[in-house]
Write a protein that holds these residues in place. Structure first.
Motif, mmCIF file in Angstrom:
data_model
loop_
_atom_site.group_PDB
_atom_site.id
_atom_site.type_symbol
_atom_site.label_atom_id
_atom_site.label_comp_id
_atom_site.label_asym_id
_atom_site.label_seq_id
_atom_site.Cartn_x
_atom_site.Cartn_y
_atom_site.Cartn_z
ATOM 1 N N LYS A 111 0.837 -1.203 0.000
ATOM 2 C CA LYS A 111 0.000 0.000 0.000
ATOM 3 C C LYS A 111 0.870 1.251 0.000
ATOM 4 N N SER A 112 1.937 1.234 0.802
ATOM 5 C CA SER A 112 2.843 2.372 0.856
ATOM 6 C C SER A 112 3.594 2.548 -0.459
ATOM 7 N N VAL A 113 3.984 1.448 -1.080
ATOM 8 C CA VAL A 113 4.696 1.510 -2.364
ATOM 9 C C VAL A 113 3.810 2.143 -3.430
ATOM 10 N N VAL A 114 2.560 1.705 -3.505
ATOM 11 C CA VAL A 114 1.635 2.256 -4.502
ATOM 12 C C VAL A 114 1.397 3.733 -4.237
ATOM 13 N N SER A 115 1.342 4.121 -2.969
ATOM 14 C CA SER A 115 1.158 5.533 -2.628
ATOM 15 C C SER A 115 2.340 6.372 -3.140
ATOM 16 N N MET A 116 3.556 5.845 -3.024
ATOM 17 C CA MET A 116 4.727 6.558 -3.536
ATOM 18 C C MET A 116 4.671 6.686 -5.052
ATOM 19 N N VAL A 117 4.227 5.628 -5.723
ATOM 20 C CA VAL A 117 4.081 5.669 -7.176
ATOM 21 C C VAL A 117 3.083 6.757 -7.570
ATOM 22 N N ARG A 118 1.977 6.810 -6.865
ATOM 23 C CA ARG A 118 0.950 7.819 -7.160
ATOM 24 C C ARG A 118 1.473 9.239 -6.925
ATOM 25 N N THR A 119 2.254 9.419 -5.870
ATOM 26 C CA THR A 119 2.794 10.752 -5.582
ATOM 27 C C THR A 119 3.726 11.218 -6.695
ATOM 28 N N ILE A 120 4.630 10.343 -7.129
ATOM 29 C CA ILE A 120 5.545 10.705 -8.207
ATOM 30 C C ILE A 120 4.780 10.975 -9.495
ATOM 31 N N GLU A 121 3.778 10.175 -9.756
ATOM 32 C CA GLU A 121 2.921 10.389 -10.935
ATOM 33 C C GLU A 121 2.306 11.786 -10.897
ATOM 34 N N LYS A 122 1.792 12.177 -9.725
ATOM 35 C CA LYS A 122 1.166 13.492 -9.578
ATOM 36 C C LYS A 122 2.192 14.610 -9.759
ATOM 37 N N ARG A 123 3.367 14.473 -9.166
ATOM 38 C CA ARG A 123 4.402 15.505 -9.276
ATOM 39 C C ARG A 123 4.853 15.680 -10.725
ATOM 40 N N LEU A 124 5.035 14.591 -11.421
ATOM 41 C CA LEU A 124 5.463 14.669 -12.814
ATOM 42 C C LEU A 124 4.408 15.366 -13.664
ATOM 43 N N GLN A 133 0.156 4.571 -15.614
ATOM 44 C CA GLN A 133 -0.045 5.989 -15.906
ATOM 45 C C GLN A 133 1.231 6.777 -15.624
ATOM 46 N N LEU A 134 1.927 6.433 -14.541
ATOM 47 C CA LEU A 134 3.194 7.099 -14.247
ATOM 48 C C LEU A 134 4.170 6.907 -15.398
ATOM 49 N N VAL A 135 4.280 5.685 -15.897
ATOM 50 C CA VAL A 135 5.213 5.395 -16.983
ATOM 51 C C VAL A 135 4.840 6.179 -18.241
ATOM 52 N N GLU A 136 3.559 6.260 -18.552
ATOM 53 C CA GLU A 136 3.115 7.014 -19.729
ATOM 54 C C GLU A 136 3.517 8.488 -19.617
ATOM 55 N N ILE A 137 3.270 9.086 -18.443
ATOM 56 C CA ILE A 137 3.617 10.496 -18.234
ATOM 57 C C ILE A 137 5.125 10.695 -18.335
ATOM 58 N N LEU A 138 5.870 9.804 -17.728
ATOM 59 C CA LEU A 138 7.322 9.947 -17.689
ATOM 60 C C LEU A 138 7.940 9.789 -19.076
ATOM 61 N N ILE A 139 7.465 8.831 -19.845
ATOM 62 C CA ILE A 139 7.983 8.646 -21.203
ATOM 63 C C ILE A 139 7.684 9.877 -22.058
ATOM 64 N N LYS A 140 6.503 10.459 -21.886
ATOM 65 C CA LYS A 140 6.136 11.675 -22.623
ATOM 66 C C LYS A 140 7.095 12.819 -22.265
ATOM 67 N N LEU A 141 7.363 12.990 -20.971
ATOM 68 C CA LEU A 141 8.254 14.054 -20.545
ATOM 69 C C LEU A 141 9.694 13.830 -21.020
ATOM 70 N N VAL A 142 10.128 12.591 -21.021
ATOM 71 C CA VAL A 142 11.484 12.276 -21.478
ATOM 72 C C VAL A 142 11.642 12.568 -22.964
ATOM 73 N N LYS A 143 10.625 12.225 -23.739
ATOM 74 C CA LYS A 143 10.687 12.519 -25.173
ATOM 75 C C LYS A 143 10.765 14.022 -25.419
ATOM 76 N N GLU A 144 10.026 14.804 -24.623
ATOM 77 C CA GLU A 144 10.078 16.257 -24.760
ATOM 78 C C GLU A 144 11.465 16.782 -24.373
ATOM 79 N N ARG A 145 12.025 16.225 -23.289
ATOM 80 C CA ARG A 145 13.367 16.647 -22.885
ATOM 81 C C ARG A 145 14.405 16.307 -23.937
ATOM 82 N N ASN A 146 14.340 15.111 -24.450
ATOM 83 C CA ASN A 146 15.341 14.651 -25.431
ATOM 84 C C ASN A 146 15.216 15.352 -26.773
ATOM 85 N N ALA A 147 14.062 15.935 -27.016
ATOM 86 C CA ALA A 147 13.865 16.626 -28.306
ATOM 87 C C ALA A 147 14.464 18.027 -28.294
#
Length: 490
Positions: free
Chosen positions: A306-319, A475-489
């Motif tokens: 439960k705590s692990v999933v909460s951390m995943v959700r927090t990072i997802e929100k911050r990103l 969802q976190l992975v989708e957001i992060l990959i999108k942001l990485v592509k923008e950074r790398n571009a």
């Protein structure tokens, strides 16, 4: 003790073992797992040693006849045309993890950190040393003694010593210390005192390279949380109660100085263990998110999913709200990666989390310091040993803690720099003389889409016992990959 008959070891708190002075080599059954591999040169040295001294160290057999320790010696004996070996057979069949413990202890038990005297037997023969005759002049290497005591307590008197004709134990002195303390007699080979120095030099040489691939299924990645350091740990004594016994060099020397200059910096502590720094700094206003896929409830072994999933959700929100992080901290994570794949996935994930102008602070175990310690142990065996190290060709050490196997990976300054330069355009390694190597990395490089996809899928959805994965990372992975592509571009 004449050739041929067998004898039972004197009683210990563990099951009775049996000593075979001449066990047929043809009846041995090699274990499926053997952690050491010999080079041709080392094999020739081993044969010469046996030719000079004979077999002064019995092999260890499981109760079913499986060879637990002594694989390389039995190969050398066979190559030399020998047909029998002295052997100690355990009183009951032991599990694989204990087999490996015997193997490791057996390979490193030739120590003389302690100074011990006892009653010698006839020269060139096996005999039993009465524990009452053992005189411990100096007792050292306590951790090794504890490991031996644990194994003798659970499995009987499995070890032996070499003693010279003047009564000084030349090899395996720590085993004799344990025997004296626990009141059981010791199997001994007596050699002439003039031969003792050469025998010690031959038997304590390095024979073979460790290979841990046979233990991969015994050391799954989720075991690694046992070695997570407890940061900001306080002294238990009243005198030092307000002081900290342990801090993180990476946080104290790399991350915090930068955060104090720019308190608004957004930070992700990746592989944060117990999350001590995040818990301390967030109430002070610092913007730190921590992620630990194997976070446990304090004092418990089981992972708090439960705590692990909460951390995943927090990072997802911050990103989603603020984009990539301006700082990432990776402290004592690389050294806990169980494979080169996981090492790659960790660094790829941290590369992805880092903004184009961001900074990554990394700390990992320093091989040079470990080697210096090992060399000191080899050059003078009078020093206490605080740990047992069995490094393989990839500088990985396998350890048995809390009933579980785990891996510790080491780097040199050069190997760490070379590794990190595959993920970051700017790498500066420091702490070369410390136990923790530190690195500051900037300019995250562009990696392949496939690498990002695989690494993020693995790192944010780690495997747990019984092949369970939480699956709340997509969802976190989708957001992060999108942001990485923008950074790398850019």
């Amino acid at each position: 003790m004449s050739s041929g008959p067998t004898s039972s070891a004197p009683a210990t708190s563990g099951p009775a073992t049996t000593f075979h002075e001449a066990y047929p080599l043809k009846d041995l059954r090699p274990a499926d797992y053997n952690p050491r591999h010999l080079s041709d040169e080392a094999f020739e040295r081993l044969k010469k040693s046996i030719g000079r001294h004979g077999i002064v160290k019995p092999v260890i057999l499981n109760a079913d006849g499986t060879l637990v320790a002594g694989h390389q010696r039995t190969k050398a004996m066979t190559a030399l045309g020998m047909t029998h070996t002295p052997a100690v057979m355990l009183g009951h069949k032991v599990r694989l993890t204990d087999e490996i413990q015997f193997n490791l202890l057996h390979n490193r038990v030739e120590t003389e950190a302690s100074i011990v005297y006892a009653q010698p037997g006839p020269i060139g023969e096996w005999s039993w040393i009465p524990w009452q005759t053992i005189e411990v002049a100096q007792s050292r290497n306590k951790p090794f003694q504890q490991a031996i005591s644990y194994m003798t307590g659970g499995h009987g008197a499995w070890g032996s010593v070499v003693i010279d004709d003047q009564g000084q134990i030349a090899l395996n002195a720590e085993y004799a210390v344990v025997a004296a303390a626990n009141h059981f007699d010791v199997l001994a080979w007596t050699c002439p005192s003039l031969d003792a120095a050469q025998l010690v030099a031959d038997l304590t040489g390095e024979y073979g390279v460790y290979d841990w691939t046979g233990l991969d299924d015994q050391a799954p990645v989720y075991n690694q949380h046992i070695v997570q350091p407890k940061r900001l740990r306080q002294y238990s004594s009243l005198r030092k109660q307000s002081k900290l016994a342990y801090k993180s060099e990476v946080w104290e020397k790399l991350a915090l100085p930068r955060l104090r200059e720019r308190p608004e910096t957004r930070v992700v502590d990746f592989g944060a263990g117990h999350g001590d720094y995040a818990k301390k700094l967030r109430p002070e206003g610092y913007r730190i998110d921590d992620y630990e896929p194997y976070r446990t409830t304090p004092g418990k072994y089981a992972v708090d999913i439960k705590s692990v999933v909460s951390m995943v959700r927090t990072i997802e929100k911050r990103l989603a709200e603020h984009g990539l992080y301006e700082m990432a901290v990776l402290d004592s994570v690389i050294n806990a990666t169980t494979s080169l794949d996981y090492q790659h996935w960790v660094l790829t994930a941290v590369n992805a989390l880092c903004a184009a102008d961001g900074t990554v602070c990394i700390g990992t175990r320093n091989l040079l310091v470990e080697q210096a310690f090992e060399n000191k142990q080899h050059s003078t065996s009078r020093n206490d040993s605080t740990r047992l190290s069995f490094l393989d060709s990839e500088n990985v050490d396998m350890r048995f803690m809390a009933g579980k196997w785990m891996k510790i990976r080491y780097h040199t300054p050069e190997s760490l720099a070379e590794l990190l330069e595959a993920y970051f355009g700017e790498v500066k390694v420091t702490g070369r003389s410390n136990a923790t190597l530190r690195a500051i990395c900037r300019n995250p490089l562009r990696l392949s889409d496939l690498d990002y996809s695989k690494a993020l899928d693995e790192e944010f959805n780690m495997p747990y016992p019984n092949d369970f994965r939480h699956g709340h990372h997509k969802q976190l992975v989708e957001i992060l990959i999108k942001l990485v592509k923008e950074r790398n571009a850019l």
